[in-house]
Each structure stands twice: as C-alpha cells, then as structure tokens.
Design a protein around this motif. Structure first.
Motif, PDB file in Angstrom:
ATOM      1  N   ARG A  91      44.978 -20.740  37.691  1.00 33.82           N
ATOM      2  CA  ARG A  91      44.626 -21.723  36.951  1.00 33.82           C
ATOM      3  C   ARG A  91      45.429 -22.695  36.675  1.00 33.82           C
ATOM      4  O   ARG A  91      45.049 -23.569  37.279  1.00 33.82           O
ATOM      5  N   ARG A  92      46.598 -22.317  36.571  1.00 34.19           N
ATOM      6  CA  ARG A  92      48.065 -23.403  36.645  1.00 34.19           C
ATOM      7  C   ARG A  92      47.080 -24.466  35.947  1.00 34.19           C
ATOM      8  O   ARG A  92      47.389 -26.180  36.893  1.00 34.19           O
ATOM      9  N   LEU A  93      47.291 -25.000  35.292  1.00 33.13           N
ATOM     10  CA  LEU A  93      47.003 -25.890  33.941  1.00 33.13           C
ATOM     11  C   LEU A  93      47.900 -26.693  33.853  1.00 33.13           C
ATOM     12  O   LEU A  93      48.752 -26.051  33.711  1.00 33.13           O
ATOM     13  N   PHE A  94      48.271 -28.001  32.816  1.00 32.67           N
ATOM     14  CA  PHE A  94      49.108 -28.253  32.872  1.00 32.67           C
ATOM     15  C   PHE A  94      48.974 -28.369  30.998  1.00 32.67           C
ATOM     16  O   PHE A  94      48.399 -28.869  30.497  1.00 32.67           O
ATOM     17  N   SER A  95      49.791 -26.804  30.840  1.00 34.95           N
ATOM     18  CA  SER A  95      49.562 -26.155  30.060  1.00 34.95           C
ATOM     19  C   SER A  95      49.742 -27.490  28.581  1.00 34.95           C
ATOM     20  O   SER A  95      48.782 -27.018  27.664  1.00 34.95           O
ATOM     21  N   ALA A  96      50.616 -28.576  28.404  1.00 29.95           N
ATOM     22  CA  ALA A  96      51.137 -29.467  27.243  1.00 29.95           C
ATOM     23  C   ALA A  96      49.516 -30.306  27.494  1.00 29.95           C
ATOM     24  O   ALA A  96      50.348 -31.043  26.799  1.00 29.95           O
ATOM     25  N   MET A  97      48.886 -30.491  28.281  1.00 34.08           N
ATOM     26  CA  MET A  97      48.193 -31.696  28.192  1.00 34.08           C
ATOM     27  C   MET A  97      46.539 -31.292  27.872  1.00 34.08           C
ATOM     28  O   MET A  97      46.511 -29.807  27.483  1.00 34.08           O
ATOM     29  N   SER A  98      45.997 -32.323  27.397  1.00 34.63           N
ATOM     30  CA  SER A  98      44.550 -32.386  26.855  1.00 34.63           C
ATOM     31  C   SER A  98      43.685 -31.548  27.972  1.00 34.63           C
ATOM     32  O   SER A  98      43.772 -31.693  28.886  1.00 34.63           O
ATOM     33  N   VAL A  99      42.767 -31.282  27.412  1.00 37.23           N
ATOM     34  CA  VAL A  99      41.913 -30.229  28.346  1.00 37.23           C
ATOM     35  C   VAL A  99      41.336 -31.621  29.087  1.00 37.23           C
ATOM     36  O   VAL A  99      41.377 -31.175  30.039  1.00 37.23           O
ATOM     37  N   ARG A 100      40.895 -32.968  28.332  1.00 36.07           N
ATOM     38  CA  ARG A 100      39.608 -34.361  28.699  1.00 36.07           C
ATOM     39  C   ARG A 100      41.255 -34.390  30.285  1.00 36.07           C
ATOM     40  O   ARG A 100      40.911 -34.837  30.813  1.00 36.07           O
ATOM     41  N   ASP A 101      42.762 -34.372  29.785  1.00 35.65           N
ATOM     42  CA  ASP A 101      43.503 -34.923  31.014  1.00 35.65           C
ATOM     43  C   ASP A 101      43.607 -34.129  31.769  1.00 35.65           C
ATOM     44  O   ASP A 101      43.891 -34.652  32.634  1.00 35.65           O
ATOM     45  N   ASN A 102      43.851 -33.098  32.013  1.00 34.44           N
ATOM     46  CA  ASN A 102      43.470 -32.036  32.874  1.00 34.44           C
ATOM     47  C   ASN A 102      42.486 -31.918  33.785  1.00 34.44           C
ATOM     48  O   ASN A 102      43.032 -31.989  34.912  1.00 34.44           O
ATOM     49  N   LEU A 103      41.291 -32.639  33.082  1.00 34.72           N
ATOM     50  CA  LEU A 103      40.004 -33.169  33.634  1.00 34.72           C
ATOM     51  C   LEU A 103      39.953 -33.612  34.336  1.00 34.72           C
ATOM     52  O   LEU A 103      39.612 -33.986  36.103  1.00 34.72           O
ATOM     53  N   LEU A 104      40.750 -35.131  33.913  1.00 32.83           N
ATOM     54  CA  LEU A 104      40.997 -36.439  34.431  1.00 32.83           C
ATOM     55  C   LEU A 104      41.815 -36.203  35.674  1.00 32.83           C
ATOM     56  O   LEU A 104      41.911 -36.992  36.643  1.00 32.83           O
ATOM     57  N   ALA A 138      45.740 -27.734  26.927  1.00 29.38           N
ATOM     58  CA  ALA A 138      45.075 -26.576  27.670  1.00 29.38           C
ATOM     59  C   ALA A 138      45.660 -25.106  27.769  1.00 29.38           C
ATOM     60  O   ALA A 138      44.872 -24.463  27.514  1.00 29.38           O
ATOM     61  N   GLY A 139      46.558 -25.644  27.357  1.00 28.99           N
ATOM     62  CA  GLY A 139      47.472 -24.054  26.741  1.00 28.99           C
ATOM     63  C   GLY A 139      47.036 -22.930  26.001  1.00 28.99           C
ATOM     64  O   GLY A 139      47.186 -22.038  25.327  1.00 28.99           O
ATOM     65  N   THR A 140      46.159 -24.253  25.031  1.00 29.65           N
ATOM     66  CA  THR A 140      45.882 -22.847  23.328  1.00 29.65           C
ATOM     67  C   THR A 140      44.539 -22.408  23.789  1.00 29.65           C
ATOM     68  O   THR A 140      44.128 -21.589  23.709  1.00 29.65           O
ATOM     69  N   LEU A 141      44.285 -22.678  24.895  1.00 29.44           N
ATOM     70  CA  LEU A 141      42.770 -22.388  25.012  1.00 29.44           C
ATOM     71  C   LEU A 141      43.068 -20.747  25.844  1.00 29.44           C
ATOM     72  O   LEU A 141      43.761 -20.564  26.635  1.00 29.44           O
ATOM     73  N   SER A 142      41.256 -19.785  25.759  1.00 30.81           N
ATOM     74  CA  SER A 142      41.654 -18.609  25.769  1.00 30.81           C
ATOM     75  C   SER A 142      41.605 -18.364  27.529  1.00 30.81           C
ATOM     76  O   SER A 142      41.416 -19.634  28.195  1.00 30.81           O
ATOM     77  N   GLY A 143      41.674 -17.465  27.942  1.00 32.39           N
ATOM     78  CA  GLY A 143      41.945 -17.569  29.617  1.00 32.39           C
ATOM     79  C   GLY A 143      40.721 -17.826  29.822  1.00 32.39           C
ATOM     80  O   GLY A 143      40.854 -18.900  30.887  1.00 32.39           O
ATOM     81  N   GLY A 144      39.498 -16.924  29.423  1.00 34.59           N
ATOM     82  CA  GLY A 144      38.183 -17.612  30.351  1.00 34.59           C
ATOM     83  C   GLY A 144      37.505 -19.324  30.132  1.00 34.59           C
ATOM     84  O   GLY A 144      37.197 -20.049  31.223  1.00 34.59           O
ATOM     85  N   GLU A 145      37.956 -19.958  29.031  1.00 36.28           N
ATOM     86  CA  GLU A 145      37.913 -21.700  28.606  1.00 36.28           C
ATOM     87  C   GLU A 145      38.335 -21.884  29.436  1.00 36.28           C
ATOM     88  O   GLU A 145      38.897 -22.793  30.017  1.00 36.28           O
ATOM     89  N   GLN A 146      40.302 -21.192  29.712  1.00 36.07           N
ATOM     90  CA  GLN A 146      41.129 -21.094  30.886  1.00 36.07           C
ATOM     91  C   GLN A 146      40.671 -21.768  32.235  1.00 36.07           C
ATOM     92  O   GLN A 146      40.893 -22.813  33.119  1.00 36.07           O
TER      93      GLN A 146
END
Ligand SMILES: Nc1ncnc2c1ncn2[C@@H]1O[C@H](COP(=O)(O)OP(=O)(O)OP(=O)(O)O)[C@@H](O)[C@H]1O
Ligand SMILES: [Mg+2]
Lengths: 241, 288
Positions: A91-104, A138-146
């Motif tokens: 998944r490699r999300l930017f974990s300390a960025m918000s969900v919205r910022d990840n999407l952006l 994003a780092g606080t989301l569950s695996g599925g949500e991530q």
C-alpha cells in the motif's frame, strides 16, 4: 489482437536488479477496459513486472508499448502521464499524512483543480469510510481501509490502466469482498485493471484473462476460466489434488 | 520581575533560534542530509543585509527578500548540481560533502570580507518600550515577529501546497512518491533551497542584533543542531519548540552561570538529551 486496438503490450520483457535478473522474457497484453490477473508463487517476479512497467525498475530487454508508443525509456512520471497507475504492494501510504492529502498526492501531476475535487468526491462515494476519516492520518487506518485509500489514491491519477499489487494480502474476507466490488465498479467506468493477487480463486473469478508467472516467465495464459481449469494451476495454486 | 524579563528575553531569542533551525531541520528530515553549510548560509544572509543597508539603505527586514532569494537560488544549484549526485549515500558521506563545501564557502567569505566583526547600525532604530516595567526592545520584537511569520509561512507551504505535500511525501516514502509522479531530485533541490532561504532570511534579521563575521557560522550551526535534538527532526513545530526551549534555557543559564557559559550550557543539555532522550522533547517524529 489487431494492431489498432488500444492496448498495453509487453513483449519479451527482461529486467532485474543490477546483477540479479528477475524477468526472463515476459509477454503480456492488456486491452483497454479489460481485467487481467497475474498469479504466481512468492518471489517469481510479479512485483518486479509492475515496477518495470511503471518505470521504477529499468528494463534490460524487450519492449513495453502503450497504443503503439514505446515506454521503454519512460520515467515513472511519463508512465503516469500516459495513464498507467501503479498501486504498490504493501500500500505504501504516506502514513503521517491525512487520508485526504494521500488522495491528493495521487493527483499530483494533474492541473485540473475542479476535476480533482470531483474525483475526490467520487472516491469518498466509492469508500464512504474514507470520507469519514479524511482528516485522520493514513497510518491510523485499519488494513482494509488503508487498501481502500491506496486504491483511491490510484484512482485520483485518472488511470486508463490501474495496476494493483496484492489487493487482498492480510485482509479480512469482508474487506476483500468490498475491494473487489470497488475494482469491478472502477473497471465498469472504463478503466482496465491489471491485478497481481495471492488469492487465486478470487482473482480468477474477477478477471477476464489470467497469466501465471513462474521464475520470471509466463507459463500459462488464457481466459480466466480456462486457466482455472488448467490442472497445473489447480494443483500448484488452488490446492486441488 | 527580573525573572519575567529573562523569560521574555529568552522567548525573543527563541523565536529567532526557531528560524535558524527550521531550515536545517527540514533538510535533515527530508533529505537525510546534515547540512554543515547552514551556518555559513546564515552569515551570508547577514552580509547581504549588511551591504544592502550600507550601499542602498535597505532595511534588513526588507532585505530578507533579497537574501532569501539569493540563498534559495544558491541552495537549489548546490543541491541539484552537487549533493543530488550522492544524496542516497549514507549520511556520513553527505555530511563530509557539505563540510567540504562549507570550508570553501566560508573561506571565500573570509577572503572577501575578512574575519573582522562588522556591525549594522540602524539609523532609525525603534528603541524600546516599557511595558509595566518589562523592557521590550522593539527592533528585536519586530525581528521575532518577522521570523515567526516566515516560520509560519513554511509551515503552511508544507501543509497546503502541492509542492509542500510532495516534500512531505518524499520524506516519508521516496519510492511511493516517485509512483505519484514526483521527481525526487527536483524535490530534493527545492527542499534544500527552502532550507537555505530560511537561513538567508535568518541572517538578514540577525544582522541587526549580532555583529557579522564568517567565524560565527559554527556557532549558528551548533545552535541549529541543539534545537533539532531538543525539538525532534524535520518538523516545523519541533523546531519552534526546540528554539524557544533553547532561548529560554540560555537566558536563565546566562543569569545563573554568567553569559559566557550560556553556550556551554546548551551543549551540555544536548549531550544529556542525546543520552537520555534521543527522540527529542516531543518524543515523536513530526513531519510538517
Ligand atoms: N530491490 C531489490 N533488489 C534486489 N533483488 C530484489 C529486489 N526486489 C526484489 N528482488 C528479488 O527479485 C525477485 C522477485 O521479487 P518480486 O518482489 O518481484 O517477487 P513477487 O513475485 O512480487 O513476490 P511476492 O509474491 O512475495 O510479492 C526475488 O527473488 C527478490 O528477492
Ligand atoms: Mg510482490
């Protein structure tokens, strides 16, 4: 396939990491709007294939073309601009960025501000839980949500081809169902999907066509139901004795 | 009242310290480069302010724009042309490289400007204001205000702009950022340039407070170091907290142990923190 059908064509592709060659001549073709899955055991080079297509790993031979245009020397930026988006393994999300910022971040190369807002709403509509969590890291989301966030981030790049590496790994069945349903909807909107998946049953059920990779080569390919009926595949990947 | 005055002095000093550290911390956090040039960048900013004032009568607060722009360009060129070639190497390698570049730039400044201290004397100093017995040195207050504005500007840039998000993304996951179409080398250069810009701006503001000489660069670098360790790496709020903490500690240290020991005190705290709490006061790796 005839020449004038829009498609992503990979021919005799070889690549690897420095001295280590991983892919030994891969041939895969995906037409616009199609769903394709790639299956194979651990370490056979599935991720390397996606990484080579997206330009993170340089190919050493063969060719990648999109609608007849070579992507052999394309940078990741070029590949993305051409409409190929890669949702990476883990998944490699930017974990300390918000969900919205990840999407952006998924829309980083785009300049069409109002369409970006529309796509954000589209993703929130597709995954309502992300709308609820939009301000959360994003780092606080569950695996599925991530994974939803990762796919949403991919969608924000306005792909014509969406490549997903390990959709279901480590996720609960309910989340997996939801994700496959979302992929189905994304595909219905005209996006071709290239899925690398451990869950062979689900993958073959989802995809139109399938490729089986072993030791850096395609050993079986065809329509998904044919591949599912292949005794070799049943024995090696589906646990049928 | 004395203690309150000392606290006030410490806070004012801390606001300036935060500006010294914020660029250094950004570069360290995002690029994993310990930029030894940072102190020299600050001194260069001071010289720009000094000469702009001497020859053109430009107020140092206004020349922040000049020193910031010059240092931004210089920083961009240094990162894009030189450091990017080895940016993926272990931190010791890039540290050695910036150390070498610092020797070059600092010695060039020694030749050009000599080591003599120069003082920028404002013709229209604001003087000071008596607030119920507390003395507010107004030039300094205005300088701190400007420093806070710049620091806040950087914070907003990192949070709310496309390029800022890309910088943060590169800090967290280079490869994932590449997959988003981010050109990492370009972001490296912009980040380093922003760090240099903050240093240059700090130099301009400092020119009204401290005498200017190339030999001050080590002192500035040392402070930036201590602040990063105090506040944690790579975050704007961390640099602010670290800066203010150091400012206050130094002010009280000067009162209790004598002003000549305040810098020593700072480094004693640094060493103690490194031993007992290496993640900084905040204890968490921030990101903004
Ligand atoms: N960065 C790298 N450097 C060197 N070798 C690598 C690197 N990444 C992967 N490899 C090697 O390349 C081979 C193929 O790896 P790859 O990740 O493509 O396999 P995979 O099919 O995706 O496996 P999995 O199912 O475990 O994800 C492995 O032997 C792996 O050790
Ligand atoms: Mg893999």
């Amino acid at each position: 396939m005839s020449e004038n059908i829009a498609q992503l064509e990979i021919k005799a592709l070889t690549s690897g990491y420095g001295e280590i060659q991983v892919l030994w001549g891969i041939d895969v073709g995906i037409s616009a709007g199609e769903t394709v899955c790639i299956i194979g055991s651990n370490g056979v080079g599935k991720s390397t294939l996606l990484r080579t297509i997206s330009g993170i790993v340089k190919l050493t031979g063969g060719s990648i073309t999109l609608d007849g245009v070579s992507l052999n020397n394309a940078t990741p930026e070029d590949v993305l601009s051409a409409g190929i988006v890669h949702v990476p393994e883990g998944r490699r999300l930017f974990s300390a960025m918000s969900v919205r910022d990840n999407l952006l971040m998924g829309a980083y190369l785009r300049k069409d501000k109002s369409a970006i807002q529309d796509d954000l709403e589209y993703v929130y509509h597709m995954f309502p839980i992300l709308a609820e969590r939009r301000r959360q890291d994003a780092g606080t989301l569950s695996g599925g949500e991530q994974q939803m966030c990762a796919i949403g981030r991919g969608v924000m790049g306005r792909p014509r081809y969406l490549m997903i590496d390990e959709l279901s790994l480590g996720l609960a069945p309910r989340a997996v169902d939801l994700l496959f349903e979302a992929l189905h909807n994304i595909n219905q909107s005209g996006v071709a999907i290239l899925l690398v998946e451990q869950d062979v049953m689900n993958a073959l059920e989802f995809a139109d066509r399938a490729f089986v990779v072993d030791q850096g080569k395609i050993i079986v390919s065809g329509n998904a139901d044919e591949v599912a009926a292949n005794p070799l595949v049943q024995e090696a990947y589906m646990g049928v004795v | 009242m004395l203690y309150l005055q000392i606290l006030l002095n410490g806070l004012l000093l801390g606001g300036l310290y935060a500006l010294i550290a914020v660029g250094f911390s950004l570069v360290w956090g995002v690029l994993n480069v310990i930029n030894i040039l940072h102190g020299t960048f600050i001194v260069l900013g001071s010289y720009i302010a000094y000469f702009a004032h001497l020859y053109f009568g430009i107020h140092p607060f206004a020349s922040v724009i000049i020193s910031g722009s010059v240092l931004f360009c210089l920083g961009y060129v240094i990162q894009a042309g030189i450091i990017n070639r080895v940016v993926a190497a272990p931190v010791l390698m890039t540290l050695t490289l910036t150390f070498g570049l610092d020797l070059l730039l600092n010695n060039a400044m020694l030749i050009a400007f000599t080591a003599d201290y120069r003082k920028l004397i404002l013709t229209d100093s604001l003087g000071s204001y008596d607030l119920w017995g507390l003395i507010l040195p107004l030039n300094r207050v205005a300088g701190v205000g400007l420093a806070a504005l710049l620091t806040f500007g950087l914070y907003r840039l990192l949070r709310d702009s496309n390029i800022g998000r890309a910088i943060v993304a590169v800090r967290m996951d280079r490869e994932a950022a590449t997959l988003m179409g981010v050109r990492v080398n370009r972001i490296n250069a912009v980040t380093f340039a922003l760090g240099a810009l903050m240093a240059g701006a700090a130099g301009s503001i400092f020119s009204i407070i401290y005498p200017i000489s190339p030999i001050n660069s080590g002192l500035f670098l040392g402070k930036a170091f201590v602040i990063c360790i105090l506040g944690g790496l790579g975050s704007v709020p961390g640099a602010m907290i670290g800066g203010i903490a150091l400012g206050v500690i130094e002010s009280y240290g000067a009162l209790f142990f004598g002003p000549e020991h305040s810098t020593t005190l700072a480094f004693v705290i640094l060493i103690a923190l490194l031993i007992f709490r290496p993640t900084g006061i905040m204890g968490r790796k921030g990101y903004e």
